[in-house]
Design a protein around this motif. Sequence first.
Motif, PDB file in Angstrom:
ATOM      1  N   ARG A  53       0.625   8.011  -5.938  1.00  0.00           N
ATOM      2  CA  ARG A  53      -0.037   6.780  -5.526  1.00  0.00           C
ATOM      3  C   ARG A  53       0.135   5.684  -6.576  1.00  0.00           C
ATOM      4  O   ARG A  53       0.244   4.510  -6.272  1.00  0.00           O
ATOM      5  CB  ARG A  53      -1.527   7.111  -5.376  1.00  0.00           C
ATOM      6  CG  ARG A  53      -2.248   6.386  -4.290  1.00  0.00           C
ATOM      7  CD  ARG A  53      -3.662   6.940  -4.184  1.00  0.00           C
ATOM      8  NE  ARG A  53      -3.758   8.055  -3.265  1.00  0.00           N
ATOM      9  CZ  ARG A  53      -4.470   9.170  -3.488  1.00  0.00           C
ATOM     10  NH1 ARG A  53      -5.142   9.327  -4.622  1.00  0.00           N
ATOM     11  NH2 ARG A  53      -4.509  10.113  -2.588  1.00  0.00           N
ATOM     12  N   LYS A  65       0.839  -1.196   0.000  1.00  0.00           N
ATOM     13  CA  LYS A  65       0.000   0.000   0.000  1.00  0.00           C
ATOM     14  C   LYS A  65       0.870   1.241   0.000  1.00  0.00           C
ATOM     15  O   LYS A  65       1.899   1.282   0.655  1.00  0.00           O
ATOM     16  CB  LYS A  65      -0.894  -0.006   1.252  1.00  0.00           C
ATOM     17  CG  LYS A  65      -2.368  -0.164   0.912  1.00  0.00           C
ATOM     18  CD  LYS A  65      -3.258   0.056   2.093  1.00  0.00           C
ATOM     19  CE  LYS A  65      -3.775   1.463   2.297  1.00  0.00           C
ATOM     20  NZ  LYS A  65      -4.248   2.227   1.223  1.00  0.00           N
ATOM     21  N   PRO A  96      -5.719  11.090   1.495  1.00  0.00           N
ATOM     22  CA  PRO A  96      -5.607   9.644   1.663  1.00  0.00           C
ATOM     23  C   PRO A  96      -4.197   9.148   1.283  1.00  0.00           C
ATOM     24  O   PRO A  96      -3.586   9.702   0.354  1.00  0.00           O
ATOM     25  CB  PRO A  96      -6.643   9.084   0.684  1.00  0.00           C
ATOM     26  CG  PRO A  96      -7.424  10.234   0.172  1.00  0.00           C
ATOM     27  CD  PRO A  96      -6.814  11.496   0.624  1.00  0.00           C
ATOM     28  N   ASP A  97      -3.729   8.200   1.973  1.00  0.00           N
ATOM     29  CA  ASP A  97      -2.416   7.566   1.766  1.00  0.00           C
ATOM     30  C   ASP A  97      -1.224   8.442   2.162  1.00  0.00           C
ATOM     31  O   ASP A  97      -0.079   8.017   2.035  1.00  0.00           O
ATOM     32  CB  ASP A  97      -2.208   7.104   0.312  1.00  0.00           C
ATOM     33  CG  ASP A  97      -3.251   6.080  -0.110  1.00  0.00           C
ATOM     34  OD1 ASP A  97      -3.696   5.300   0.764  1.00  0.00           O
ATOM     35  OD2 ASP A  97      -3.630   6.077  -1.290  1.00  0.00           O
ATOM     36  N   SER A 123      -3.889  15.575   5.292  1.00  0.00           N
ATOM     37  CA  SER A 123      -5.253  15.042   5.361  1.00  0.00           C
ATOM     38  C   SER A 123      -5.596  14.184   4.148  1.00  0.00           C
ATOM     39  O   SER A 123      -6.644  13.566   4.095  1.00  0.00           O
ATOM     40  CB  SER A 123      -6.236  16.211   5.449  1.00  0.00           C
ATOM     41  OG  SER A 123      -6.319  16.847   4.181  1.00  0.00           O
TER      42      SER A 123
END
Lengths: 815, 309, 203
Positions: free
Chosen positions: A132, A5, A36-37, A34
Amino acid sequence: MTEEKPRIGVFVCHCGLNIAGVIDVKDLTDYARSLPDVFFAKDNRYTCADPGQDEIRKAIKENKLNRVVVAACSPRMHEPTFRKTCAEADLNPFFFEMANIREFSSWCHPSTPEEATEKAKEIVRMAVAKARLLQPLKEIEVPVTNKALVIGGGIAGINSALDLAEMGFKVYLLEKTESIGGHMAQLDKTFPTLDCSICIEGPKMVDVGRHSNIEIISYADLISVSGYVGNFKVKIKKKPRYIIADNCTGCGECRDVCPIEYPNEWDVNMGVRKAISVPFEQAVPLVYSINLDHCIECYKCVDSCGARQAINFDQEPEEIELDVGAIIVATGFDIYMPYDDPLYGYGKYDNVITALEFERLILAAGPTGGKVIRASDGKKPHSVAFIQCVGSRNLKKYEYCSGFCCMYALKNAILLKEKYKEDVEVYVLYMDMRTPFKGYEEFYRRARDLGVTFIRGRASHIIEDSQTKNLNIRAEDMTLGQPIELPAEMVVLCTAAVPKTDAGDLARILSISRDANGFFMESHPKLKPIDTPVDGIFVAGACQAPKDIPYSVSQGSGAAARAATILSKDKWKIEPIVAEVTPELCRNTRVKCGICADRCPYGSIEAIENQPAKVVTAMCHGCGTCVAECPADAIIQKHFTDEQIFAQIEEALKKNPEGKILGLLCNWCCYAGADLAGTSRFEYPPLIRPIRVMCSGRVDRDFVLEAFRRGAGMVMIGACHLPYDCHYISGNLRMKARMDALAPMLEKLGLSPHRFRVEYVSAAEGLKYAELMKEMAEKLDELGPEKIKAENAKLKPILDRMLAKKRPQKAQSSK
Amino acid sequence: MTAPEKNAKTTPKPTRFLLFLGCAIPYRVSSYEISTRKVLQQLGIELVEMPEYNCCGLPIDPVNHSMTLTLAARNLCLAEQQGLSIIALCPGCAGTLRKVNKKLKENKELKEEINGYLKATGLEFKGTIEAKHVLQLLVEDVGLEKIKASVKTPLTRLKVSEHAGCHVTRPADSVDFENPEDPQALKDLVEATGAEYVEYVDKLACCGAPIAGVNDRIPLQLTKEKLTHIRNAGAHAMVTVCPFCHMMFDTNQPRIERLFNETLRIPVLHYPQLLGLAMGFSPEELALKALRVDATQIVSRISGKEDAS
Amino acid sequence: MSKTQSNPRERPSETAKKGLRAKSGEETAEISATAPIRAQEFDPHFKHEVSKTHGGEKLKQCFQCGTCTSDCPIARFSDSYRPRTLIRMTLLGLKDRVLTSETLWLCAACFTCTDRCPQDVEVASVIRILRNTAVEKGYMPQIFKELGSSILETGVAYRIPDLRLKKRAQIGLPPLPKGNPEAMTKLAKATGFSKLLKRGEQA
Ligand SMILES: Cc1cc2nc3c(=O)[nH]c(=O)nc-3n(C[C@H](O)[C@H](O)[C@H](O)COP(=O)(O)OP(=O)(O)OC[C@H]3O[C@@H](n4cnc5c(N)ncnc54)[C@H](O)[C@@H]3O)c2cc1C
Ligand code: SF4
Ligand code: SF4
Ligand code: SF4
Ligand code: SF4
């Protein structure tokens, strides 16, 4: 492949006050945290400085980060720096992504800090989205040919060649004319020490001619260059001299018998040469040539050459091919010939000459034996006026300062005074006297001391007395504030140093760019002044901008050192941002396709019938044109995959999409132009969300469709100028063909014409980019969000359908 | 006649224009108007009278630029209503109309501002026509070939100089006609009459007419200097294409002779008068009498040649 | 040699002088162009004002080369008129000095300077802006009042005497169109021209 991940770290740079002065860095860092990831976010004062880099390395280790985003300056500036930082912390360097919030936000939106911060957040969000999806890549190693090509045998090229040869590398020195030497060989003395020019350059020319590691290829033109850093293939065409170089001893007996004379261009047409001759005595190589335009084919030369048998009237142009690992461009400059300026009367008034003509006049070995005389009557002038900045510093001609003309005017004024003492009155009409370097200001005093009269004021025009051929110069003496009419018996125009007329052709052959003035452009004006944007190609001397001899010599040596960093290695690492075919998706196995092979500008794709197409990785330059062209979406470009770009589009248009411009900017021209708009602090409305692609050829129609599907107000593709500016030869042409078909379709579907644009902005056109942004913002405002929303709503179901077909496939190909 | 026919095939040039006389010409330089009408008619150009026109605006530019733009724009609007382009005889008028026409076409904001002023009179600038000076008409629309073909008595024995006037070409950016530093049109036109063209020192310099009234000495000095150069260059006559320049060179010539104690006696013709003579019009038809400096010597010079042949 | 041949010292003609008085109220003392420059004279904002006006956009690019003065036909024969100096005073912000300068009215608007400026400064247009500004402050030579009122009344700058009109008819020239004073008045009002003219008349 890494299936773990993503754990992303974001580092926001203050860049002193460059970013923090406009953007709320704390707020931006909190925002990044803040997302994601994102597992780690921090701000630094200077991320690129050691402590900043330390922090990144530490954070990678301590927080097990597997992706890094730095929100700072342009990736064109520091991407390599931070990739290295990641590598040092054992993170694959391609897990790094940069968010350009300085050039693209704080610098270009200083008066709207809130909107600038908002834009920065979105730029970071786009970078995080791309991060990502990043994949680790392995740098590709290529072998290096340890030979160099130096183009241009002026003083800059001579120094590059000698230095490289001394380091032990084989050097080909390509010179267009019959002899090396360049402008310096034409000059009399040189400032600020008044050494005789050819006396100091001549020995160097001879060294070049004798050096076992240097091969001079003179009287020849560059035809083409292919390949890449470490592995260039160069084609050169040698013009026929009608002399067999190996047989010619340079004795000149042929010249003595030749009955024909013609103007010697090398002597600025002030002297003459024979139809069989060398341009000047010290020519290197000392090989004669015959000018067939003037030769009457009496064959007297053949007889006088006799047993040496060096003359061959049947000689043909010869093409040769070379393999080299690095190229240095040192092609110098031309001087502006002011025939087009009726106000100074050059070409019309006999006694108005250029400074280069003056150099030939005062040179003891020149056509007049060093006598300064007037063309009208052969008499010595009793007053000579030098006019500065002719063509330079003039928005109607050349905007820039030519740099060395103040100094050579001082030189020639001093030479005149020393030669004729009080017998000649010398004037210099100038606007600013530019004498900044070592010994130069002292030289200026020497001229005053000798009695040269300096008049601060630009000569506005010259009038000739038709009887005496004396001249009357009109100017304002600025120190007195009065218009003056200055009588002079000779006027010397210190004309601008301008780009070589063939600089455009050369730029095209080498895929390097030129600045707004037409000189070759460096990779970075401060930190990479010798590199070009093409790895393995360097610039030296006056071809980059006007430079005097000391500066050209230094840069020549500098370029040699830069080239040696490549030549001294056996292998060189190149960026693995290449294209790759997914064999299962390629339809060439079923139908005759091969579109990619046809469209690749470098011919680096093989598409053999009934087999999947294949990219020859070492030849792939990574433009991504084939990726956008493939009808089966079977090709991916590493580090610029469809998923990554789709993700960036999605994030860019999450909020208030109809008020935004989605930009797809090519790295070399439009992105660089946008950077320049920032660097130059041109302010424009903060509506664009730029996505960087290496080449506009990479821009898939689907990117445009996806952007409108997500409600974009406008979509702009930013490319290099047509037809030849593309860094990848023809990527922009491919893009254009593609978009020319797309635009009418979108219009038919109800899209207002201005909403989809293809714009051509060069790396030098920061101002154009800023103006464009303003103009687009106006259009966007004129259209209004309601109209845009309505158009998009109408479009959406159609685009949904068009893109739906592809979306699942795309998901697959990313596996 | 073959040459013009060939031209006609490529693009048919307009032959109907509105004649804009401006203020100065009807006030005191009718000879320019008379000769121009004669010559243009002969060359197949139809001139339509400009209705209800007003001053081009230039004279009051120093007072209020907006009013200048508006006055010029009003004239352009009147022409737009007729659907005809404007020909002006005065370079000041032509220059102003051209400049305003160009500026308003290019600059949306400015156009809106000026249209705001025009509204009170029910007019709106649209930008559908062109405006030119008669010199530009002659070289661009009529063409040198046709002019040469119209010459019956080439003025081969005549040496002629000229002063075209600044506004024919300046400011280059907005007048957008020919290079002001190396103008060719009037030279070509003089040569088209068969006359020998005479160059002189400082040919491009202004005559200073626009400041007459604020200061008289400087314009007179400027004009004197130019006339002296023209005399020294050996010209028999000179031509102008501007009512104001003409006033300086012709009307004021006796005064200059007196003031500076010089003998000049250089006839100053309006260019159409020169062309008219070459076309075979009589001096009366061209109102040569109206010139202050007697031009009979050049008429006899021309006819002297006729006698000889 | 006649005495007229010597270069007479320059004196602005009487007509020019007449109009050139500041009107009362914000009485501005006339400052001679050669007087030393005092601290209170500077208005650094002035150059921005001028460059925001149509035609003044490039003003700040001036690098003081003197081409405009050198090639100005008026400067060649004037002891005081120097376009570059007007530009210089504007850039320095010597607003009162430049606006009250009598030489401001000597430009012939020949545009030689504009065409030849190497920095694309529209010199003649800057001078026009300065004149327009001076008019707003109440300075205006007489002649412009005459031209202006003639335009308002007849549409053209010079009142053409009846005799001339008759003569036109006699020599077969078409009659001149009638002027439209009504339209002129409306336009003058809209542009503020009539107000300026009145101000000039009161002065
Ligand atoms: C009138 C004058 C006086 C000067 N005096 C002085 C002085 O006193 N002191 C001083 O320091 N500087 C002086 N300079 C400046 C000096 O000339 C330059 O600094 C110097 O020539 C720059 O060297 P370069 O090698 O970069 O370019 P160049 O001298 O222009 O040499 C370029 C070479 O490249 C070759 N070439 C060009 N195009 C191609 C191509 N496509 N393929 C192959 N070969 C090509 C040319 O033929 C030439 O041989 C003077 C310049 C002028 C004009
Ligand atoms: S070096 Fe001197 S003469 Fe040359 S352009 Fe610059 S200022 Fe002008
Ligand atoms: S374009 Fe695509 S489908 Fe066609 S050969 Fe190339 S990779 Fe295969
Ligand atoms: S010519 Fe232009 S740059 Fe030179 S002084 Fe005049 S306005 Fe300034
Ligand atoms: S426009 Fe005015 S300042 Fe400029 S050159 Fe002409 S008279 Fe001089």
